[in-house]
Scaffold this active site. Structure first.
Site, mmCIF file in Angstrom:
data_model
loop_
_atom_site.group_PDB
_atom_site.id
_atom_site.type_symbol
_atom_site.label_atom_id
_atom_site.label_comp_id
_atom_site.label_asym_id
_atom_site.label_seq_id
_atom_site.Cartn_x
_atom_site.Cartn_y
_atom_site.Cartn_z
ATOM 1 C CE1 TYR A 140 -3.241 -2.732 -0.095
ATOM 2 C CE2 TYR A 140 -3.938 -2.151 2.115
ATOM 3 C CZ TYR A 140 -4.093 -2.912 0.977
ATOM 4 O OH TYR A 140 -5.099 -3.849 0.909
ATOM 5 C CE LYS A 195 2.769 -18.037 -1.136
ATOM 6 N NZ LYS A 195 2.127 -19.270 -0.642
ATOM 7 C CG ASP A 227 -0.728 -19.968 0.870
ATOM 8 O OD1 ASP A 227 0.061 -19.635 1.767
ATOM 9 O OD2 ASP A 227 -0.414 -20.748 -0.048
ATOM 10 C CG ASP A 251 -6.819 -4.405 4.131
ATOM 11 O OD1 ASP A 251 -7.805 -4.454 4.898
ATOM 12 O OD2 ASP A 251 -6.819 -3.737 3.079
ATOM 13 C CG ASP A 255 -12.001 -6.985 5.910
ATOM 14 O OD1 ASP A 255 -11.726 -6.346 6.942
ATOM 15 O OD2 ASP A 255 -12.466 -6.451 4.890
#
Length: 371
Positions: A140, A195, A227, A251, A255
């Site tokens: 971001y 990752k 993942d 982020d 959620d």
């Protein structure tokens, strides 16, 4: 009496409705304690303001936020309020505050309260962990610096720095030191989510994580690829205490975590730095239901409790810390009773009825505590 100035950004859509309930609760707990004074100052920064005057946040509004002791936000964003490149203008408020005030820690508590119909099959061991998001780096950081060539090729660059990673990982370990550990066995643990098996930037994030972790021998290290973590959050959430991750990964995971505890209407959050902090619900502005009094205010109310806890620690004010605990205890009691709740969690109560119920519970608990 200690005084604290709070900049209130009610925002768009359901933002003003849920903010009003949070303010109702904050005023009630302030009156009950009688040892601190919260001075609320309205701040009109919003997507709605952008549509009216072409600017989502003025310099005066930013200065107000910067000078405040803390910020409380409802929700900002309208689909139609966009820049020419397609980006929503809510970032002009949220991202500017995060980046310019160094609100480097995005803190998202994930807790399944008794009485809430969570969607997971096995909830017996409980869900109570925190997602700690690096807030001002990662993918971001390219939000205004990406490249679009001939509307044919678009690129964004991930930014991982040693300083930024050290700060967020250290925050995660300090938070773990204050918590009671993971629900399954009380073990204190910080899980590094990355990752690192594919990208060198995430391998570097993990390397810095290991360096910081060495300073906290009493907190167990743990690792998960992002993942796999999306799977673990659903299958075995009781195994986690604190997760720390890069901006975009955290982020997304935060959620997902909200879905396991009853929805975004129950998910508070804080954007926290060393000198400044902003607290807001994790949900968006949901303009489609604005004005209908059906939005769940619990996330905003809990965010207000987080704000008091942060202010209390910043100013060594135990009364504020206790007030924050009182708010969470009142919310937990209302949810456990199961009578007053909004439609997103199976009830029929209005937004204001939920706020009123939390205030009544605060008063009841205060009276019961009196000698």
């Amino acid at each position: 009496m200690s005084r604290y100035n709070i900049s209130v950004l009610a925002g768009d859509g359901i933002g003003p409705e849920v903010t009003e309930e949070a303010l109702k609760v904050l005023r009630a707990v302030q009156q009950m304690h009688g040892t601190f004074d919260l001075e609320f100052e309205n701040n009109g920064a919003s997507s709605g303001q952008f549509l009216k005057m072409g600017k989502a946040m003025t310099e005066e509004q930013f200065a107000q936020c910067k000078s405040a002791d803390a910020m409380l936000m409802g929700a900002i964003g309208l689909f139609e309020a966009r820049h020419q490149d397609g980006r929503e203008v809510n970032g002009d408020v949220i991202f500017r505050l995060r980046f310019d005030l160094d609100l480097y820690a995005g803190v998202r508590p994930v807790k399944l309260y008794e009485g809430v119909p969570g969607p997971l099959r096995d909830q017996g061991k409980g869900i109570d962990y925190v997602v700690v998001r690096e807030n001002i780096e990662g993918l971001y950081a390219s939000r205004t610096g990406g490249c679009n060539v001939r509307d044919e090729i678009a690129t964004d660059t991930i930014i991982i720095t040693k300083t930024g990673t050290k700060k967020i990982v250290d925050y995660a370990f300090r938070l773990a030191c204050k918590r009671q550990g993971r629900p399954v066995d009380g073990k204190s643990m910080v899980t590094c989510v990355d990752k690192a098996n594919v990208l060198s930037s995430y391998a570097y994030f993990r390397k810095i994580y290991d360096e910081v972790a060495a300073n906290y021998p009493g907190i167990e290290k743990d690792y998960a690829y992002v993942d796999a973590m999306a799977f673990y959050q659903v299958i075995q959430p009781s195994q986690y205490d604190v997760l720390v991750a890069e901006n975009m990964f955290a982020d997304i995971l935060s959620d997902l975590s909200s879905a396991t505890i009853g929805g975004l209407g129950l998910a508070p959050s804080g954007d926290i730095g060393d000198r400044h902090a902003m607290f807001q619900p994790s949900h968006g502005s949901a303009p489609g239901i604005a004005g209908k009094q059906i939005a769940n205010p619990i996330a905003t109310i809990l965010s207000g409790g987080m704000m008091l806890d942060w202010l209390g620690e910043q100013h060594q004010d135990n009364s504020l810390i206790q007030a924050g605990k009182d708010i969470e205890a009142a919310v937990a009691a209302v949810l456990k009773e199961g009578i007053i709740r909004t439609g997103d969690i199976g009830g029929k109560s209005s937004t204001s009825e939920v706020g009123d119920a939390v205030v009544r519970e605060l008063i009841n608990q205060h009276e019961e505590a009196q000698p």
